[in-house]
Design a protein around this motif. Structure first.
Motif, PDB file in Angstrom:
ATOM      1  N   SER A 293       0.859  -1.182   0.000  1.00 26.19           N
ATOM      2  CA  SER A 293       0.000   0.000   0.000  1.00 26.19           C
ATOM      3  C   SER A 293       0.894   1.229   0.000  1.00 26.19           C
ATOM      4  CB  SER A 293      -0.903   0.002   1.232  1.00 26.19           C
ATOM      5  OG  SER A 293      -0.149   0.308   2.385  1.00 26.19           O
ATOM      6  N   ASP A 294       0.262   2.387  -0.134  1.00 22.18           N
ATOM      7  CA  ASP A 294       1.048   3.610  -0.192  1.00 22.18           C
ATOM      8  C   ASP A 294       1.711   3.900   1.149  1.00 22.18           C
ATOM      9  OD1 ASP A 294      -0.080   4.565  -2.973  1.00 22.18           O
ATOM     10  OD2 ASP A 294      -1.705   3.758  -1.768  1.00 22.18           O
ATOM     11  N   GLY A 295       1.049   3.473   2.240  1.00 19.12           N
ATOM     12  CA  GLY A 295       1.651   3.643   3.554  1.00 19.12           C
ATOM     13  C   GLY A 295       2.687   2.577   3.852  1.00 19.12           C
ATOM     14  N   PRO A 310       2.667   8.743   5.210  1.00 18.55           N
ATOM     15  CA  PRO A 310       1.248   8.949   4.912  1.00 18.55           C
ATOM     16  C   PRO A 310       0.829   8.113   3.702  1.00 18.55           C
ATOM     17  CG  PRO A 310       2.401  11.046   5.063  1.00 18.55           C
ATOM     18  CD  PRO A 310       3.447   9.972   5.090  1.00 18.55           C
ATOM     19  N   ALA A 311      -0.471   7.842   3.598  1.00 25.46           N
ATOM     20  CA  ALA A 311      -0.968   7.051   2.469  1.00 25.46           C
ATOM     21  C   ALA A 311      -1.071   7.933   1.234  1.00 25.46           C
ATOM     22  CB  ALA A 311      -2.312   6.431   2.818  1.00 25.46           C
ATOM     23  N   GLN A 312       0.059   8.353   0.760  1.00 27.84           N
ATOM     24  CA  GLN A 312       0.150   9.108  -0.483  1.00 27.84           C
ATOM     25  C   GLN A 312       0.996   8.312  -1.445  1.00 27.84           C
ATOM     26  OE1 GLN A 312       1.801  12.953   0.117  1.00 27.84           O
ATOM     27  NE2 GLN A 312      -0.093  13.785   0.942  1.00 27.84           N
ATOM     28  N   PRO A 313       0.750   8.478  -2.745  1.00 26.95           N
ATOM     29  CA  PRO A 313       1.575   7.746  -3.702  1.00 26.95           C
ATOM     30  C   PRO A 313       3.044   8.113  -3.535  1.00 26.95           C
ATOM     31  CG  PRO A 313      -0.271   8.816  -4.780  1.00 26.95           C
ATOM     32  CD  PRO A 313      -0.243   9.321  -3.388  1.00 26.95           C
ATOM     33  N   LEU A 314       3.901   7.160  -3.887  1.00 29.86           N
ATOM     34  CA  LEU A 314       5.335   7.427  -3.820  1.00 29.86           C
ATOM     35  C   LEU A 314       5.717   8.415  -4.914  1.00 29.86           C
ATOM     36  CD1 LEU A 314       6.384   3.713  -3.640  1.00 29.86           C
ATOM     37  CD2 LEU A 314       6.085   5.297  -1.764  1.00 29.86           C
ATOM     38  N   ALA A 315       6.698   9.231  -4.647  1.00 31.78           N
ATOM     39  CA  ALA A 315       7.194  10.136  -5.687  1.00 31.78           C
ATOM     40  C   ALA A 315       7.727   9.293  -6.837  1.00 31.78           C
ATOM     41  CB  ALA A 315       8.288  11.009  -5.117  1.00 31.78           C
ATOM     42  N   THR A 316       7.451   9.712  -8.059  1.00 31.13           N
ATOM     43  CA  THR A 316       7.943   8.967  -9.218  1.00 31.13           C
ATOM     44  C   THR A 316       9.451   9.100  -9.267  1.00 31.13           C
ATOM     45  OG1 THR A 316       5.939   9.695 -10.266  1.00 31.13           O
ATOM     46  CG2 THR A 316       7.549   8.614 -11.671  1.00 31.13           C
TER      47      THR A 316
ATOM     48  N   MET B   1      -0.423  15.540  -9.001  1.00 27.61           N
ATOM     49  CA  MET B   1      -1.886  15.550  -9.079  1.00 27.61           C
ATOM     50  C   MET B   1      -2.445  16.172  -7.802  1.00 27.61           C
ATOM     51  SD  MET B   1      -3.283  11.811  -7.935  1.00 27.61           S
ATOM     52  CE  MET B   1      -2.891  11.107  -6.340  1.00 27.61           C
ATOM     53  N   CYS B   5      -6.669  15.535   1.200  1.00 24.97           N
ATOM     54  CA  CYS B   5      -5.884  14.877   2.248  1.00 24.97           C
ATOM     55  C   CYS B   5      -6.419  15.204   3.637  1.00 24.97           C
ATOM     56  CB  CYS B   5      -4.426  15.319   2.186  1.00 24.97           C
ATOM     57  SG  CYS B   5      -3.639  14.937   0.627  1.00 24.97           S
ATOM     58  N   GLN B  15      -4.416  19.026  -1.689  1.00 27.04           N
ATOM     59  CA  GLN B  15      -2.977  19.278  -1.781  1.00 27.04           C
ATOM     60  C   GLN B  15      -2.411  18.691  -3.063  1.00 27.04           C
ATOM     61  OE1 GLN B  15      -1.437  17.406   1.769  1.00 27.04           O
ATOM     62  NE2 GLN B  15      -2.149  19.060   3.109  1.00 27.04           N
ATOM     63  N   VAL B  17       0.131  16.222  -4.634  1.00 28.01           N
ATOM     64  CA  VAL B  17       0.863  15.032  -4.195  1.00 28.01           C
ATOM     65  C   VAL B  17       1.411  14.336  -5.439  1.00 28.01           C
ATOM     66  CG1 VAL B  17      -0.584  14.700  -2.141  1.00 28.01           C
ATOM     67  CG2 VAL B  17      -1.179  13.558  -4.260  1.00 28.01           C
ATOM     68  N   PRO B  18       2.354  13.412  -5.262  1.00 27.06           N
ATOM     69  CA  PRO B  18       2.870  12.688  -6.434  1.00 27.06           C
ATOM     70  C   PRO B  18       1.779  11.857  -7.110  1.00 27.06           C
ATOM     71  CG  PRO B  18       4.203  12.257  -4.475  1.00 27.06           C
ATOM     72  CD  PRO B  18       3.017  13.013  -4.015  1.00 27.06           C
ATOM     73  N   ARG B  53      -2.880   9.460   9.418  1.00 27.54           N
ATOM     74  CA  ARG B  53      -1.659  10.253   9.428  1.00 27.54           C
ATOM     75  C   ARG B  53      -1.863  11.516   8.614  1.00 27.54           C
ATOM     76  NH1 ARG B  53       3.052   7.108  11.018  1.00 27.54           N
ATOM     77  NH2 ARG B  53       2.048   5.244  11.817  1.00 27.54           N
ATOM     78  N   LYS B  54      -1.169  12.554   9.013  1.00 29.04           N
ATOM     79  CA  LYS B  54      -1.254  13.815   8.292  1.00 29.04           C
ATOM     80  C   LYS B  54      -0.817  13.592   6.848  1.00 29.04           C
ATOM     81  CE  LYS B  54       0.288  18.524   8.373  1.00 29.04           C
ATOM     82  NZ  LYS B  54       1.195  19.530   8.812  1.00 29.04           N
ATOM     83  N   GLY B  55      -1.692  13.934   5.910  1.00 30.62           N
ATOM     84  CA  GLY B  55      -1.351  13.761   4.505  1.00 30.62           C
ATOM     85  C   GLY B  55      -2.001  12.558   3.855  1.00 30.62           C
ATOM     86  N   ASP B  56      -2.704  11.736   4.627  1.00 34.27           N
ATOM     87  CA  ASP B  56      -3.386  10.574   4.043  1.00 34.27           C
ATOM     88  C   ASP B  56      -4.463  11.034   3.053  1.00 34.27           C
ATOM     89  OD1 ASP B  56      -1.915   8.793   5.492  1.00 34.27           O
ATOM     90  OD2 ASP B  56      -3.469   8.327   6.966  1.00 34.27           O
ATOM     91  N   ILE B  57      -4.472  10.418   1.870  1.00 31.50           N
ATOM     92  CA  ILE B  57      -5.494  10.757   0.876  1.00 31.50           C
ATOM     93  C   ILE B  57      -6.781  10.016   1.211  1.00 31.50           C
ATOM     94  CG2 ILE B  57      -6.124  10.672  -1.569  1.00 31.50           C
ATOM     95  CD1 ILE B  57      -3.158  10.795  -2.234  1.00 31.50           C
ATOM     96  N   TYR B 136      -3.809   2.631   2.483  1.00 26.14           N
ATOM     97  CA  TYR B 136      -3.934   2.844   1.041  1.00 26.14           C
ATOM     98  C   TYR B 136      -4.364   4.277   0.765  1.00 26.14           C
ATOM     99  CZ  TYR B 136      -3.754  -2.187   0.237  1.00 26.14           C
ATOM    100  OH  TYR B 136      -3.353  -3.483   0.157  1.00 26.14           O
ATOM    101  N   ALA B 137      -3.810   4.862  -0.284  1.00 24.94           N
ATOM    102  CA  ALA B 137      -4.263   6.174  -0.718  1.00 24.94           C
ATOM    103  C   ALA B 137      -5.678   6.041  -1.264  1.00 24.94           C
ATOM    104  CB  ALA B 137      -3.333   6.728  -1.787  1.00 24.94           C
TER     105      ALA B 137
END
Lengths: 317, 391
Positions: A293-295, A310-316, B1, B5, B15, B17-18, B53-57, B136-137
């Motif tokens: 997962s993203d996290g 955080p559950a954000q996509p990884l930087a490309t 994109m 969040c 925000q 984010v990648p 968590r801060k920033g979770d989509i 998961y985002a």
């Protein structure tokens, strides 16, 4: 916490804690509660009993001690396992003994006698507290010895599961500490494991026992970098549709001096590592991939979860 | 994109984010065309679900167009396909998935060990729903990575608009499963607590499955009106009517045959004192969830009836009326919706015109306006029932 090995009602060997210090801690917790309530509710009688009923300062000291006992009672009675809470009692005993010693200087006659009895009682309780505290916290972080067991149920037949595991070259796909395993034929294999700081550890292993669809047992060949042995059993479950995979790893091969290496390789808790390995094994054999997962971009790993992003996509990249 | 969040309790922000990318063979990357704010997102918003968590989509109800596919995706998905994505992430291969219990997938939560500490065993991972359920985002974003896309993404082949199919991802299957778990027999009376989207779809589904009468309970007149006018339900506003008395009256003393809790942990109670009692316990963590609807459902249900609980709960409740539950032979069923199992049959019902999911949409706004969407949805302003976000 003393850890010992017991065989439970199911015939499975497990590590079990010695419960005795826990029960003593609970008894002492109730004692704290009783003393605390007594010191707060019946303060005049208590100070008379201790022989310090002639001093206004003693009243305050007793009240403070009572409040402290209530706090200690909570620390011992509320958690399931008393560990560091016991040391609060020991510290309290030290304070009480110091207070008794100070009071002793000014007391004479009958009062002094009663104070002596009180001091002896506190000293006795302190000895019991110390003993219990040591036993309750000793080895609290000790892991479960030099044998590690873990199991998982996978939705694959015993045949498929055995075949997948029997090819040791598959193991690094889900055992993150392994870099590679090479089959050398004749039941021999060469293992390379990752160690910290880019180091690797190598050893040769041989099959000890191999019963198709039942178990595989192996051990390292003497002189290798990491003496170890392992056994994996495959047990049909769920009416034959699923398989229980029961793994046992040992680090008791002759030669000693492996403890530090094990700690380096497996981190502080080998059992958790094996559990993570087996979760990934289940993912790989059932789905063909490791769930990410993203996290948790590295997939299942308890250690990584503590520092999750955080559950954000990884930087490309 | 751009993505919506979670920043802190009661604070979300759009925000930069990648972009997501393929990291596993069975992944797809979807360009989101519509996503929705779900009632259970409000539990995240207000910090009732641990492990955010801060920033979770955020976001677990979304659909879009496939723009990238991993080389392991089976089942004939192609780049350019329009898909609705199920909110529970499910591998399709484990025992739970094979039994159709997709929200209990054994492989999709990489943080299962943490969930086990809290719940004993771990359920499936969920998009944008805390690190306890996978980290998961979510889909309130311009793009989203969909793991196990061949199981979780349903291709929409005809030209049904997003508004008609978007809710296949969560609230429609959740409402349908709530009604299905009631084992409705012809002539049954079903009571539904909560007239939000899930309550609405529970009522609609209960009728589809043969209920004779459906009684919906809520406190917002505009939501009750929707249940009356679009779903054909009878309604009770619990702020001006005693629910247990009313249900007893409406069923001539026997009580509803089945009771659906479509409210969950943040329920309200008409009695300010009772509400304050549970709110205080929740604030000091003596209980994590406020189970007003569940308690009322148990006490109201007819002898031998069924409670179907689909409102979201996270932890522990207090004062469950176990004596009533046991002595009166009640059955309770519950679960996060096994969306993958219901998507295709429900799509067929939408095609046939048996259900019109777009009935609940009251607001459509741009992704940038997500914080305002959360605000009006949470505070029930502007008669808000459902917000759809267009990235």
């Amino acid at each position: 916490m003393d850890v010992r090995s017991v065989t439970d009602a199911l015939g499975i060997q497990r590590e079990s804690e010695d419960r005795a210090p826990q029960s003593s801690a609970r008894v002492l917790g109730w004692l704290s509660l009783g003393l605390g309530v007594a010191a707060l509710a019946a303060q005049p009688s208590v100070s008379r009993l201790c022989g310090v009923d002639d001093s206004p300062a003693a009243r305050t000291v007793l009240r403070l001690a009572g409040a402290r006992e209530l706090g200690t009672a909570a620390a011992l009675l509320i958690p399931r396992r008393a560990r560091w809470g016991m040391w609060a009692r020991v510290a309290g005993d030290a304070v009480d003994l110091a207070a008794c010693a100070m009071a002793m200087r000014d007391r004479r006659g009958d009062r002094r006698q009663r104070l002596t009895y009180a001091t002896l009682a506190v000293a006795g309780i302190a000895a019991v507290d110390l003993h219990t505290a040591v036993r309750a916290t000793r080895g609290a972080r000790r892991t479960t010895g030099d044998r590690v067991r873990a199991s998982v149920t996978v939705n694959r037949s015993v045949e498929d599961t055995y075949r997948f595991w029997h090819d040791f070259e598959n193991l690094p796909r889900f055992m993150y500490h392994l870099e590679s395993v090479r089959m050398d034929g004749d039941g021999r294999s060469h293992w390379t494991a990752r160690a910290p700081a880019g180091q690797t550890v190598d050893w040769e292993a041989e099959l000890v026992d191999d019963r198709p669809n039942e178990l595989i047992m192996w051990r390292s060949v003497a002189g290798g970098g990491l003496p170890n042995s392992g056994c994996v059993r495959f047990v049909p479950a769920g009416g034959g549709r699923a398989t229980e995979v029961r793994v046992e790893l040992g680090f008791t091969a002759p030669g000693g001096r492996f403890g530090a290496r094990i700690a380096k390789l497996f981190g502080e808790n080998p059992h958790q590592q094996i559990c993570d390995d087996l979760r990934r094994f289940k993912q790989v054999i059932e789905t063909g991939e490791i769930t990410r997962s993203d996290g948790s971009p590295d997939g299942t790993s308890l250690r990584q979860q503590m520092m999750q992003r955080p559950a954000q996509p990884l930087a490309t990249r | 994109m751009k993505a919506n969040c979670w920043v802190a309790p009661d604070n979300v922000a759009v925000q930069d984010v990648p972009d997501p990318r393929i990291i596993n063979p069975r992944d797809a990357v979807v360009r989101v065309t519509s996503s929705a704010i779900c009632g259970s997102d409000l539990h995240l918003l207000q910090g009732y679900v641990p492990a955010m968590r801060k920033g979770d989509i955020l976001g677990h109800e979304f659909m879009g167009e496939i723009v990238e596919l991993g080389n392991g995706v089976r089942d004939g998905l192609r780049v350019g396909d329009r898909v609705v994505v199920a909110f529970p992430i499910a591998c399709g291969n484990c025992t739970s998935c094979e039994r159709g219990l997709h929200s209990l997938c054994e492989n999709s939560n990489p943080n299962a060990a943490v969930a086990e500490l809290a719940m004993g065993h771990s359920p499936a991972g969920i998009f944008g729903y805390s690190h306890l359920l996978g980290g998961y985002a979510g889909g309130q974003a311009q793009y989203a990575r969909v793991p196990y896309a061949d199981v979780g993404a349903l291709k929409i082949e005809d030209d049904l608009p997003d508004e008609k199919v978007l809710f296949l991802s969560d609230v429609l299957p959740t409402g349908y499963m709530a009604a299905e778990m009631c084992d409705i027999e012809r002539g049954d009376v079903v009571a539904v607590w909560g007239a939000g989207p899930v309550g609405y779809f529970s009522a609609v589904s209960a009728f589809l499955l043969g209920a004779e009468r459906v009684i919906v309970i809520d406190r917002f007149p505009y939501r009750l009106r929707l249940a009356r006018e679009r779903a054909g339900a009878e309604t009770i506003n619990y702020e001006d009517t005693d629910v247990m008395d009313a249900l007893r009256e409406m069923t001539a003393g026997r009580g509803p045959d089945a009771c659906i809790d479509a409210v969950g942990m943040e329920g309200h109670h008409a009695s300010a004192a009772l509400h304050a009692y549970d709110k205080t316990k929740q604030a000091v963590k003596a209980e994590t969830d406020r189970p007003h609807a569940l308690r009322e459902a148990v006490l109201s249900c007819r002898n031998g009836g069924t409670i179907s609980a689909v409102g979201a709960y996270t932890g522990f409740i207090d004062k469950f009326p176990m004596g009533s539950f046991m002595n009166r032979s009640l059955t309770m069923r519950s679960g996060q919706a096994h969306v993958q199992r219901y998507m295709r049959p429900l799509l067929d019902r939408i095609r046939k015109g048996e259900i019109d999911p777009s009935a609940i949409i009251t607001h459509t706004m741009r992704l940038d306006d997500a914080p305002r969407g959360y605000d009006i949805f949470k505070n029930k302003r502007e008669d808000c029932v459902k917000v759809v976000l267009k990235p």
